[in-house]
Every structure is written in C-alpha cells, then in structure tokens.
Design a protein around this motif. Sequence first.
Motif, mmCIF file in Angstrom:
data_model
loop_
_atom_site.group_PDB
_atom_site.id
_atom_site.type_symbol
_atom_site.label_atom_id
_atom_site.label_comp_id
_atom_site.label_asym_id
_atom_site.label_seq_id
_atom_site.Cartn_x
_atom_site.Cartn_y
_atom_site.Cartn_z
ATOM 1 N N TYR A 156 0.847 -1.188 0.000
ATOM 2 C CA TYR A 156 0.000 0.000 0.000
ATOM 3 C C TYR A 156 0.892 1.250 0.000
ATOM 4 O O TYR A 156 1.990 1.257 0.572
ATOM 5 C CB TYR A 156 -0.854 0.077 1.265
ATOM 6 C CG TYR A 156 -1.976 -0.917 1.371
ATOM 7 C CD1 TYR A 156 -1.777 -2.196 1.894
ATOM 8 C CD2 TYR A 156 -3.266 -0.565 0.977
ATOM 9 C CE1 TYR A 156 -2.828 -3.092 2.008
ATOM 10 C CE2 TYR A 156 -4.326 -1.456 1.099
ATOM 11 C CZ TYR A 156 -4.094 -2.721 1.619
ATOM 12 O OH TYR A 156 -5.140 -3.598 1.747
ATOM 13 N N GLN A 211 0.583 5.149 1.401
ATOM 14 C CA GLN A 211 -0.241 6.026 2.235
ATOM 15 C C GLN A 211 0.410 7.402 2.321
ATOM 16 O O GLN A 211 1.508 7.551 2.885
ATOM 17 C CB GLN A 211 -0.427 5.441 3.637
ATOM 18 C CG GLN A 211 -1.400 6.247 4.482
ATOM 19 C CD GLN A 211 -1.605 5.668 5.876
ATOM 20 O OE1 GLN A 211 -0.739 4.988 6.420
ATOM 21 N NE2 GLN A 211 -2.757 5.924 6.459
ATOM 22 N N MET A 249 4.380 7.028 2.842
ATOM 23 C CA MET A 249 4.629 5.846 3.660
ATOM 24 C C MET A 249 4.209 4.646 2.824
ATOM 25 O O MET A 249 3.121 4.651 2.233
ATOM 26 C CB MET A 249 3.791 5.910 4.952
ATOM 27 C CG MET A 249 3.883 4.657 5.792
ATOM 28 S SD MET A 249 5.395 4.593 6.736
ATOM 29 C CE MET A 249 4.841 5.446 8.227
ATOM 30 N N LEU A 263 3.372 0.728 2.998
ATOM 31 C CA LEU A 263 2.975 -0.289 3.957
ATOM 32 C C LEU A 263 2.890 -1.648 3.283
ATOM 33 O O LEU A 263 2.293 -1.789 2.222
ATOM 34 C CB LEU A 263 1.602 0.047 4.553
ATOM 35 C CG LEU A 263 1.524 1.327 5.385
ATOM 36 C CD1 LEU A 263 0.063 1.735 5.574
ATOM 37 C CD2 LEU A 263 2.198 1.137 6.740
ATOM 38 N N GLY A 318 2.323 1.005 11.333
ATOM 39 C CA GLY A 318 1.312 0.458 10.438
ATOM 40 C C GLY A 318 -0.004 0.248 11.149
ATOM 41 O O GLY A 318 -0.060 0.149 12.380
ATOM 42 N N PRO A 319 -1.101 0.185 10.402
ATOM 43 C CA PRO A 319 -2.405 -0.076 11.017
ATOM 44 C C PRO A 319 -2.452 -1.474 11.652
ATOM 45 O O PRO A 319 -1.817 -2.398 11.148
ATOM 46 C CB PRO A 319 -3.383 0.004 9.835
ATOM 47 C CG PRO A 319 -2.655 0.732 8.758
ATOM 48 C CD PRO A 319 -1.207 0.400 8.949
#
Lengths: 113, 113
Positions: A35, A37, A88, A90, B43-44
């Motif tokens: 990902y 972000q 960022m 991920l 990170g989430p």
Amino acid sequence: DAMVIQNPRYQVTQFGKPVTLSCSQTLNHNVMYWYQQKSSQAPKLLFHYYDKDFNNEADTPDNFQSRRPNTSFCFLDIRSPGLGDAAMYLCATSRGHTSYEQYFGPGTRLTVT
Amino acid sequence: QKEVEQDPGPLSVPEGAIVSLNCTYSNSAFQYFMWYRQYSRKGPELLMYTYSSGNKEDGRFTAQVDKSSKYISLFIRDSQPSDSATYLCAMTGPSYNTDKLIFGTGTRLQVFP
C-alpha cells in the motif's frame, strides 16, 4: 512473535534514482500486499501477491514494480521516483484471501529529494 | 463521491470519556467492516471486524454496522491516553476472498489525561 518486518524504516532517495523497499513476514501467510499512504490519506493498494500470482491495481503507475522470490519476502521497486512518490509504504499480509484480516508492517517512509 | 467517508478530526476528549467514531459508505455490496488503529509512524493494526449488520463488543470497544443507512461506528468506553491514535475504518465485499479493502482516511483521536 510472528510479525511483518519492513526495511528500511526511513529511506531517502534522489529524484529519478531507483529504490527498493523490503518486506518480510514470519506469519507464513500466502497473500502479501503493498500500500501507499500519503499524509492524512487512506492507504491505497498498489498490488498484491496470492502465492506467486501477481495482481496489479489498474491505477498503479508502471513506475512501481514488485517481486516475491519466496513466501516470506516481497520487494517494492520504484524505478524512477518522482516527488509525488514521497509517502509511507505499507506491507501487509493475510491468510488465504481473507482480506478483511490484514497484518501490517510498520511501514517505510520514503523521501524523494 | 468517495466510496468511504470518514471525518478526519482531530477529536480531542478527556480520559474516561466515551468516544464515537463513524464512517459512511456508498457501496451497498460491502459485507465486511473493519476498524484499524494506527499509531503515529506505525502500520495499522486490526481492532475488530464485523460481518453484515449488527453489533460486536470486545472489551472497551464496540463496533456497530447499520447497512440500511450505510453507516458504521466504533465506540470506545472509558477512553485512555493510550487510545490516542488514528482510527481507520475499512470495508470489503461482497466476497472477502476476491475484493480488496477500501479504507477511510482515518479519524485522529487524542485522549488527554
């Protein structure tokens, strides 16, 4: 502890200079995602691997490539970074295609100078 | 119109308050609804997921989904300073094994002592 690891945590590259970001996982998950972000934005899926099958999102620029040499590792290559690619990045994994339960790494913050 | 809308905040509350975080969405095909928590520069991490409409409780956290209104909520009871983070809603469906996650932009929560 099983986890998703990203290296480096911070990466500075020059405009147009190729860069590679790394992700590894000890969860033995067969799906890996990348990902992008940007600040105050939602994570944007670039592509994912289901085992060795590569799935590119339609709006992912050609400048972004990925490799998955084995189950544990996945790489994001940015061939010619532009200023707009600063973000960022991920990496995430999931078991099978249970995409609702993704495990994220800490991210790599990319700066383009 | 974005597929998923989320108020960016910041939402600032005193310790012990009940917090309500919300998302609306436009795609009636979504069936799986998730809440991720993202600490600064991390990170989430998945907090909870819910399938279809209804409530789900986990400790101080309660997730609610109202598919008729296309509205989901996360409630945090007895909020703590350690809850200070950005909360991202995410959803997918109808098939969890072929459809990608669509994230909201996140709501930044600050819990002050």
